[in-house]
Design an enzyme around this catalytic site. Sequence first.
Site, PDB file in Angstrom:
ATOM      1  N   SER A  26      52.839  39.447  91.267  1.00 27.90           N
ATOM      2  CA  SER A  26      52.659  38.528  92.409  1.00 27.90           C
ATOM      3  C   SER A  26      53.961  37.900  92.889  1.00 27.90           C
ATOM      4  CB  SER A  26      51.691  37.406  92.049  1.00 27.90           C
ATOM      5  OG  SER A  26      50.526  37.917  91.485  1.00 27.90           O
ATOM      6  N   HIS A  50      56.111  30.492  88.960  1.00 23.37           N
ATOM      7  CA  HIS A  50      55.113  29.463  88.667  1.00 23.37           C
ATOM      8  C   HIS A  50      55.804  28.182  88.222  1.00 23.37           C
ATOM      9  CE1 HIS A  50      51.701  32.151  88.975  1.00 23.37           C
ATOM     10  NE2 HIS A  50      52.386  33.053  88.311  1.00 23.37           N
ATOM     11  N   ARG A 101      49.281  44.200  83.462  1.00 18.86           N
ATOM     12  CA  ARG A 101      49.728  43.107  82.595  1.00 18.86           C
ATOM     13  C   ARG A 101      49.717  43.546  81.136  1.00 18.86           C
ATOM     14  NH1 ARG A 101      45.777  41.531  86.048  1.00 18.86           N
ATOM     15  NH2 ARG A 101      46.101  39.763  87.442  1.00 18.86           N
ATOM     16  N   ILE A 118      54.679  39.700  76.923  1.00 20.51           N
ATOM     17  CA  ILE A 118      55.246  38.910  78.037  1.00 20.51           C
ATOM     18  C   ILE A 118      54.409  39.166  79.289  1.00 20.51           C
ATOM     19  CG2 ILE A 118      57.347  38.303  79.272  1.00 20.51           C
ATOM     20  CD1 ILE A 118      57.739  37.992  76.293  1.00 20.51           C
ATOM     21  N   SER A 163      52.113  37.240  82.552  1.00 21.90           N
ATOM     22  CA  SER A 163      52.476  36.159  83.468  1.00 21.90           C
ATOM     23  C   SER A 163      52.525  34.856  82.682  1.00 21.90           C
ATOM     24  CB  SER A 163      51.441  36.067  84.584  1.00 21.90           C
ATOM     25  OG  SER A 163      51.864  35.148  85.535  1.00 21.90           O
ATOM     26  N   CYS A 187      66.423  52.400 109.457  1.00 23.07           N
ATOM     27  CA  CYS A 187      65.030  51.932 109.394  1.00 23.07           C
ATOM     28  C   CYS A 187      64.850  50.883 110.467  1.00 23.07           C
ATOM     29  CB  CYS A 187      64.729  51.334 108.030  1.00 23.07           C
ATOM     30  SG  CYS A 187      63.194  50.399 107.958  1.00 23.07           S
ATOM     31  N   CYS A 230      55.895  50.770 109.447  1.00 17.31           N
ATOM     32  CA  CYS A 230      55.524  52.192 109.505  1.00 17.31           C
ATOM     33  C   CYS A 230      55.686  52.873 108.161  1.00 17.31           C
ATOM     34  CB  CYS A 230      56.260  52.918 110.621  1.00 17.31           C
ATOM     35  SG  CYS A 230      57.932  53.450 110.224  1.00 17.31           S
ATOM     36  N   CYS A 262      61.813  56.675 108.970  1.00 18.76           N
ATOM     37  CA  CYS A 262      63.139  56.784 108.352  1.00 18.76           C
ATOM     38  C   CYS A 262      63.195  57.604 107.074  1.00 18.76           C
ATOM     39  CB  CYS A 262      63.711  55.400 108.086  1.00 18.76           C
ATOM     40  SG  CYS A 262      62.853  54.509 106.786  1.00 18.76           S
TER      41      CYS A 262
HETATM   42  C1  LIG Z   1      49.217  41.732  88.293  1.00 19.78           C
HETATM   43  C2  LIG Z   1      50.372  40.949  87.742  1.00 19.78           C
HETATM   44  C3  LIG Z   1      50.778  39.771  88.329  1.00 19.78           C
HETATM   45  C4  LIG Z   1      51.830  39.025  87.807  1.00 19.78           C
HETATM   46  N1  LIG Z   1      52.276  37.933  88.475  1.00 19.78           N
HETATM   47  C5  LIG Z   1      53.316  37.223  87.986  1.00 19.78           C
HETATM   48  C6  LIG Z   1      53.843  36.110  88.689  1.00 19.78           C
HETATM   49  O1  LIG Z   1      53.404  35.820  89.798  1.00 19.78           O
HETATM   50  N2  LIG Z   1      54.825  35.373  88.125  1.00 19.78           N
HETATM   51  C7  LIG Z   1      55.331  35.696  86.917  1.00 19.78           C
HETATM   52  O2  LIG Z   1      56.201  34.976  86.448  1.00 19.78           O
HETATM   53  N3  LIG Z   1      54.900  36.773  86.235  1.00 19.78           N
HETATM   54  C8  LIG Z   1      53.915  37.547  86.746  1.00 19.78           C
HETATM   55  N4  LIG Z   1      53.476  38.653  86.086  1.00 19.78           N
HETATM   56  C9  LIG Z   1      54.075  38.976  84.816  1.00 19.78           C
HETATM   57  C10 LIG Z   1      55.443  39.653  84.953  1.00 19.78           C
HETATM   58  O3  LIG Z   1      55.390  40.660  85.922  1.00 19.78           O
HETATM   59  C11 LIG Z   1      55.812  40.241  83.609  1.00 19.78           C
HETATM   60  O4  LIG Z   1      55.720  39.246  82.636  1.00 19.78           O
HETATM   61  C12 LIG Z   1      57.224  40.791  83.565  1.00 19.78           C
HETATM   62  O5  LIG Z   1      57.482  41.653  84.638  1.00 19.78           O
HETATM   63  C13 LIG Z   1      57.414  41.514  82.255  1.00 19.78           C
HETATM   64  O6  LIG Z   1      58.696  42.040  82.187  1.00 19.78           O
HETATM   65  P1  LIG Z   1      59.122  42.940  80.993  1.00 19.78           P
HETATM   66  O7  LIG Z   1      60.560  43.163  81.132  1.00 19.78           O
HETATM   67  O8  LIG Z   1      58.619  42.359  79.723  1.00 19.78           O
HETATM   68  O9  LIG Z   1      58.269  44.276  81.140  1.00 19.78           O
HETATM   69  P2  LIG Z   1      58.454  45.538  82.105  1.00 19.78           P
HETATM   70  O10 LIG Z   1      58.871  45.161  83.446  1.00 19.78           O
HETATM   71  O11 LIG Z   1      57.233  46.348  81.979  1.00 19.78           O
HETATM   72  O12 LIG Z   1      59.681  46.299  81.452  1.00 19.78           O
HETATM   73  C14 LIG Z   1      59.583  47.066  80.299  1.00 19.78           C
HETATM   74  C15 LIG Z   1      60.423  48.305  80.475  1.00 19.78           C
HETATM   75  O13 LIG Z   1      60.474  49.009  79.248  1.00 19.78           O
HETATM   76  C16 LIG Z   1      60.478  50.375  79.505  1.00 19.78           C
HETATM   77  N5  LIG Z   1      60.022  51.114  78.343  1.00 19.78           N
HETATM   78  C17 LIG Z   1      58.779  51.201  77.825  1.00 19.78           C
HETATM   79  N6  LIG Z   1      58.754  52.001  76.762  1.00 19.78           N
HETATM   80  C18 LIG Z   1      60.020  52.440  76.577  1.00 19.78           C
HETATM   81  C19 LIG Z   1      60.620  53.306  75.629  1.00 19.78           C
HETATM   82  N7  LIG Z   1      59.935  53.895  74.670  1.00 19.78           N
HETATM   83  N8  LIG Z   1      61.956  53.549  75.736  1.00 19.78           N
HETATM   84  C20 LIG Z   1      62.675  52.974  76.715  1.00 19.78           C
HETATM   85  N9  LIG Z   1      62.148  52.144  77.619  1.00 19.78           N
HETATM   86  C21 LIG Z   1      60.832  51.876  77.552  1.00 19.78           C
HETATM   87  C22 LIG Z   1      59.549  50.496  80.680  1.00 19.78           C
HETATM   88  O14 LIG Z   1      59.778  51.693  81.397  1.00 19.78           O
HETATM   89  C23 LIG Z   1      59.844  49.249  81.486  1.00 19.78           C
HETATM   90  O15 LIG Z   1      60.798  49.481  82.493  1.00 19.78           O
HETATM   91  C24 LIG Z   1      52.451  39.441  86.623  1.00 19.78           C
HETATM   92  C25 LIG Z   1      52.061  40.644  86.035  1.00 19.78           C
HETATM   93  C26 LIG Z   1      51.053  41.414  86.609  1.00 19.78           C
HETATM   94  C27 LIG Z   1      50.702  42.736  86.035  1.00 19.78           C
END
Ligand SMILES: Cc1cc2nc3c(=O)[nH]c(=O)nc-3n(C[C@H](O)[C@H](O)[C@H](O)COP(=O)(O)OP(=O)(O)OC[C@H]3O[C@@H](n4cnc5c(N)ncnc54)[C@H](O)[C@@H]3O)c2cc1C
Lengths: 488, 333
Positions: free
Chosen positions: A49, A53, A317, A342, A344, A410, A447, A452
Amino acid sequence: MAIKSYDVAIIGAGIVGTMTAFMIGKYKIKCAVLEAGIDVASGTTRANSAIIHAGYDAHEGSLKAKLNVRGSRLVGPIAKQLGVHYNKCGSLVIGYNEKDLEHLRLLLVRGKKNGVRGLEIIEQDRLREMEPNVSKDAKYALYAPSAGIVCPYDLAYAVSENSATNGVDYYFEYKVDKIDYNEVNKLYTISANDKTIKAKYVVNAAGLYSDEIAEILGDKLPFKIIPRRGEYMLLDKSEGKTANHTLFVTPSEKGKGILVSPTVDGNIIVGPNANVVESKADTGVTSEGLSEIAEGARSIVPDINLDAIITTFAGVRATPTSGDFYIRESEKFPKFVHAAGIESPGLAASPAIAEYIVNILRNSGLKFKEKEDYITTRTAEGNCKLFYDMSESEREKAIKKDPRYGKMVCRCEMVTEGDIVNAIRRPISAHTVDMVKRRTRAGMGRCQGGYCRAKVAEIIAKELNISVSEVKKFSSNSNILCGRTKRI
Amino acid sequence: MMKKKLVIIGSGPSGIVCALNVYKSGIKAEDILIIEREDELGGTLNLCIHQGFGKNELTGTEMASELSALVKKNNIPYLVGTTVISITKEKIITAVSPTLGYTKIQADAIVLATGCRERSRGGLSIGGTRPAGIASAGTVQRFVNIEGYLPGKKTVIIGSTDIALIIARRLSLEGGQVLFVCDTRAKPQAHKTDISECLDYFGTPLKLRTTVTRIFGKERVEAIEIADLDKDGKLIKGTKQKIECDSLVYSCGFLPEIELMQEVGIEIKKLTHGPKTDKRLETNVDGIFACGNARIIHDDVEDVMADGKRAGKGVSDYLWFLNKRDRIREEER
Ligand SMILES: Cc1cc2nc3c(=O)[nH]c(=O)nc-3n(C[C@H](O)[C@H](O)[C@H](O)COP(=O)(O)OP(=O)(O)OC[C@H]3O[C@@H](n4cnc5c(N)ncnc54)[C@H](O)[C@@H]3O)c2cc1C
Ligand SMILES: Cc1cc2nc3c(=O)[nH]c(=O)nc-3n(C[C@H](O)[C@H](O)[C@H](O)COP(=O)(O)OP(=O)(O)OC[C@H]3O[C@@H](n4cnc5c(N)ncnc54)[C@H](O)[C@@H]3O)c2cc1C
């Protein structure tokens, strides 16, 4: 070839991994980021989103609450430093009846305990003044002026580019499948297919897959990760005035519920629902899901123009059964830090999560000595401002310096050839159509690349000296074209 | 700052015909300027290598060269590779180009002949993933006709517009296989003759009252799911079918290009998504006119040219009137 050895290896280039690399990049530490995808922000960080927050949702005393409030204060300065779009637009949780009001009061008290500033409950008149399109049935709202919106993948690009500029190595298409610990020389060997690196310290920031990384290591997280998908619709900029703040409904047991919010680029985002899915990779949308969020959106803004949808998408999530973030050193494996569960507000909290990880590393012996030649911007040349964001005189100068800034590619989002070439030549090169799209917004407008896409592919082909049919959409087997026509 | 009596934005058939008519009405060529974003004059016609344009059934590209030859013959000034990024009520035009840089032009009147853009598939709300191999008709047209590449080997086309059918024919001719063309409507959007020429001739089926419900494939499109619709547009249970293919082309119609209009306060009509104009095609902003597909989506290029002619007449009258007013003012002084 000799195996490269690092002080720190970070697994995962989502917002948690890249923010950590950004903080480590300021110090004389050899650091690598290993990412399974082809780009930064390939996972959950790409589709959420995008709300910073304020911090009244999480229960007081939880790690989530602490890191959310601190993180939300750090996002603004980082965004400013690296030229990321961030807007402290504030949020409103809307209540329709006395029962909702009771819940809003609870959130107000909780928020105050968590340290959120400026929270107040407002009544109908003021609410309508702030949000003229909100439902007439809305009677109260919890107003959080410190909440904001950001572009989540651009935040990840910015911090990763800055860290790459400062010497952090990025490895893509590096899907970690084996981790060995040598107790004698105290080094981890981290492999993916045929590739290997070594590191003294490891951070597991693999998002949805952080439990699997723990298992590969021979460790086990004390909870399960449940994939819960959220679907979205994005509306045209013509609808940008639908909402001025992020509008939530009063939360229920199911979660924070559906929201209607402006985005930093001037569109309106609607969503998400929350459904448990079988596969962590299931980012598909469903027609049932889209109807569900349409209905939710209409309960907040009855006249919302859902004909103006320009695209739909979904994110998954990483919901931990324990309910809180889990960030700590493994009990079995020294100098191995898990950042798991980790969900939201992981985005809002990310700078504080990174600080927290850095602290754990420091406590387990990693030395942090500042670099004298630290570069504060995305690249040594600056923050790669897009033509769209430039002032008149900046535009004039940019075209004089590089005529490609005068070539519009674009038309919906006013992206020039200069912007695209710049994105391809940055430290983490945008070498696919989608990478260019997310960095420059070419193809993200009304579009959706209808005009583009072909031109972007041509520019990539020219820059990389490959043929257009070799250009990919996002991954190695996602060629946008397949072969030549008969005429040629 | 460069000064012009009339600046026409867009060099499609509507813009060029408008320019030629203004010139014929007695305004000097040097007082007119056509600004075009692409590197050549002619607009969308340049993408159309099929026949069927105008009375002589020319190809689009042939018609584009005929029209641009007339511009050149009459020495009407034009800028190509130049994009207008904003206009103001005072009729100051900001344009950018690699050669001219960042330029401002003062005009007495402006004609917006900026054409249209494709609707995105957002509104289709299809379930499933978003792999490579999904493209709009316009993108495919550019790839196939100009670059010479195929979007896929086994293609399904959504939408039964003229353009969708022309793409179906083009892909069949170029060695791609079009599995079928589908539309949720009960009747096709295109003419009968087009259906026999573009589909029947190649044995390509047209599936009406059919909707695509899902897309499968992680990296490239692998399959889609379709279903039949009843009279009220509701899914008929038990008709879902999975079909293997490697690409999906959609044509959801067009919208007038109104980007420049919104900022300057031109009123947009809900029904046509284009600007509100009066009889002589002037918008609610004094001295700014609109014509061609930028005003309302036309089916036929001859109607587009007629629209350009009308705007040409309207804006000539406007300029004569301005001229007269200025002269009277001068005499009074
Ligand atoms: C529907 C939705 C709404 C949300 N809204 C909000 C919001 O409004 N505000 C907010 O603060 N948070 C929000 N969140 C939460 C937020 O998006 C996440 O907490 C955050 O993006 C998590 O980041 P991350 O780095 O832990 O995970 P990710 O972004 O998933 O990064 C993990 C990375 O690890 C990589 N990976 C996985 N396995 C391996 C492997 N074996 N080897 C190498 N790399 C690997 C993946 O490819 C990925 O790129 C929302 C989440 C969702 C799903
Ligand atoms: C696939 C396809 C098939 C068709 N087949 C037929 C057919 O068989 N028979 C037929 O009669 N018609 C056909 N048409 C329709 C016909 O081509 C169009 O109706 C006609 O070209 C529209 O003319 P126009 O002048 O309104 O716009 P366009 O021809 O689209 O011209 C608009 C021009 O304005 C330029 N422009 C826009 N914004 C700016 C800016 N800000 N700055 C500078 N320049 C700008 C654009 O680059 C473009 O060149 C077809 C169209 C398509 C797409």
